[in-house]
Enzyme design. Sequence first.
Site, PDB file in Angstrom:
ATOM      1  N   HIS A 188      -3.829   0.008  -6.339  1.00 40.20           N
ATOM      2  CA  HIS A 188      -4.542   0.849  -6.014  1.00 40.20           C
ATOM      3  C   HIS A 188      -5.038   1.264  -6.820  1.00 40.20           C
ATOM      4  O   HIS A 188      -5.631   2.496  -6.867  1.00 40.20           O
ATOM      5  CB  HIS A 188      -4.120   1.410  -4.746  1.00 40.20           C
ATOM      6  N   CYS A 222       0.791  -1.020  -0.314  1.00 37.72           N
ATOM      7  CA  CYS A 222       0.481   0.275  -0.475  1.00 37.72           C
ATOM      8  C   CYS A 222       1.087   1.336   0.214  1.00 37.72           C
ATOM      9  O   CYS A 222       0.943   2.441   0.954  1.00 37.72           O
ATOM     10  CB  CYS A 222      -0.927   0.234   0.805  1.00 37.72           C
ATOM     11  N   TRP A 253      -4.479   6.485   5.514  1.00 39.39           N
ATOM     12  CA  TRP A 253      -4.513   4.764   5.813  1.00 39.39           C
ATOM     13  C   TRP A 253      -3.267   4.238   6.530  1.00 39.39           C
ATOM     14  O   TRP A 253      -3.640   3.175   7.541  1.00 39.39           O
ATOM     15  CB  TRP A 253      -3.967   3.508   4.276  1.00 39.39           C
ATOM     16  N   TYR A 287      -1.874   5.139   1.464  1.00 35.61           N
ATOM     17  CA  TYR A 287      -2.300   4.827   0.311  1.00 35.61           C
ATOM     18  C   TYR A 287      -2.427   6.232  -0.769  1.00 35.61           C
ATOM     19  O   TYR A 287      -3.176   6.823  -0.923  1.00 35.61           O
ATOM     20  CB  TYR A 287      -3.679   4.992   0.924  1.00 35.61           C
ATOM     21  N   TYR A 299      -9.808  -5.712  -6.565  1.00 39.33           N
ATOM     22  CA  TYR A 299      -8.631  -4.756  -5.925  1.00 39.33           C
ATOM     23  C   TYR A 299      -7.641  -5.167  -5.683  1.00 39.33           C
ATOM     24  O   TYR A 299      -7.329  -6.061  -4.750  1.00 39.33           O
ATOM     25  CB  TYR A 299      -9.359  -5.385  -4.082  1.00 39.33           C
ATOM     26  N   HIS A 300      -6.352  -4.649  -5.510  1.00 45.25           N
ATOM     27  CA  HIS A 300      -5.332  -4.651  -5.725  1.00 45.25           C
ATOM     28  C   HIS A 300      -4.899  -5.429  -6.844  1.00 45.25           C
ATOM     29  O   HIS A 300      -3.322  -6.448  -7.180  1.00 45.25           O
ATOM     30  CB  HIS A 300      -5.106  -5.447  -4.137  1.00 45.25           C
TER      31      HIS A 300
END
Length: 646
Positions: free
Chosen positions: A587, A241, A301, A283, A501-502
């Site tokens: 992301h 992240c 985050w 993030y 997601y990811h």
Amino acid sequence: MWRLLAPTLVAFASLAVTQTVTDRTGWTVSVDSFQTGNEAARVLDGNTGTFWHTQYTPTNAALPHSITIDMKKTVNVNGLNYLPRQDGTKNGNIGQHSIEISLDGTTFTQVASGTYLDDGSLKSTPFTTTPARYVRLSAQTEAGGRGPWTTAAEINILSSATYTKPATSGGIWGSTIDFPIVPAAAAVLPGSGKVLMWASYKPLDFSGGSGSGTTYTAIYDPAAGTVSQRIVTNTQHDMFCPGISLDATGRPFVTGGNDAAELSIYSGDAWIAGPNMRIARGYQSSATLSNGDIFTIGGSWSGGSGNKNGEVWSAATNTWSLLPGCPVAPMLTADAQGVYRADNHGWLFGWKSGSVFQAGPSKAMNWYTATGTGAQKPAGLRGTDPDAMNGNAVMYDAVNGKILTVGGAPNYQDNAATQNARVITIGTPGTAASVATVASMAYARGFHNSVVMPDGKVLVVGGEAYVVPFSDNTAVLTPELYSPASSSFTSVNPMSVPRTYHSWALLLPDATVIAGGGGLCGGCSTNHPNAQIYSPAYLFNSDGSKASRPVINTVSATSVAQGATITVATNTAVTSFSMVRYGSGTHSVNTDQRRIPLTPTASSGTTYTLQLPNDSGIVSPGAWMVFAMNAQGVPSVAKTITVAPA
């Protein structure tokens, strides 16, 4: 009786994909080698306590090894599940491997390759549905390098009841590439075209990693078709992240994340530690500036919530400086989870004179100045678009300041995504941006990725209609291609694997697109430790055969300044050129990629003179791919040049 999966119908937003465990009744299996007592038939006996083992007495049979399954009839196969031996021993776990299929048992076609993780967990390799009778799994290496053995407890083949041959007019998805990690972040390495990827402090899970100082990484080499792996501990940085930028020399520059203050730089073939940021973040987004410095902002985050104002890394001094004049507040969304989500994943573009344009995901757009103590100025609203967290923004024409934005949702999670598309035009820093509404996408998307192509079109890949982290329930498998000429989207052939997601997607130097990852949630059902490569329609003739591609023989210089003139020699006549900056992704954010169309200023036969724009905001410093395109729009494989900071 061991059953890998119950027959299931997995429904996605754009189509229904069936992956059913195929009935193994009557199947036979052949191998290159076996040890008495561990015969090949063990992989079909439904007993996880037994396994096939290659010969080890009186002598070891040498690698590579293969096991071929005859299903006795043609089946629409779309996946293979391999269960390693379950007796607590790793000997013989398959590492580097390939999967091939055949209709006649003689001519085989590869549908997957890569490297499996060295553990006892189930390995599932999905691939594009194709009719076949025979399936062959080949092991090139033993996963731990312990010896020349190969073992398998069970092998199942996944299949679909239906099959439609994809038309090349919609592009073609190639064979699956398996990884020993779930890659939540990636960057294409300039020059080599290798893909650097990483997960977290565990290869398949991110949770609990803060302070671990460890990252599992892998490198895919498209030229060799191999996947290597490395555990990075020397930078003391769990890089899950993070913010990512490719610096002015093309090095991946990774900040924050699970270990929220750290900086790691991939240089040469090694990770090196850089100075910690002044503000711990996760993030956040970052952007390479016109002078080669790197700006970052946001990131609540991790490292605490709120007040994640801007700071800048100086390439000259290798230090971070706070920018009190660059507050994060103007770019916050109205997320239901508050600032923890509201300052995430900024859509940042380094621009002229050390400025940064923030196009989203907040509906309010802003200009930031990353010199001195910093400054901020509003750039207007993104039309009638709402906040669009986990949407995308792509600069498809940097010369004219054109940015396409697509999708996203008002809230980070548990929210319906939109089909919205806008084209933003920027010019002088500090002035209001122009926003035009264009035709909507066919599918609502969040957690998707978008890639600018050499011809200026933008490929939108993956995502889900209702955004929920670690869920594929509303995954969109059909990508769309945006055409600036028509201001509209066209659906292309679907993927085999959800990318939500990811996940990430990046342009490769051969003008294809690699899309990978998704998940990283431990034992969840949405881990996708793999990727596929998409070959766009421009690489095919109308009859489905491969198009003849122009070749760039030479480029007069590989290191240039803004405004430089370069000479490009090709093997055949071409009509246009473009430069696309190497990209990185995590992301749904890729602040590195941008495209510059180039028109020859002079030509002599198949030698062309090109002039780069004399503006370091347009031609941001770093590594770029140079493509040549013929009259049919077929691109060459790129040559790499590095543009120096102003």
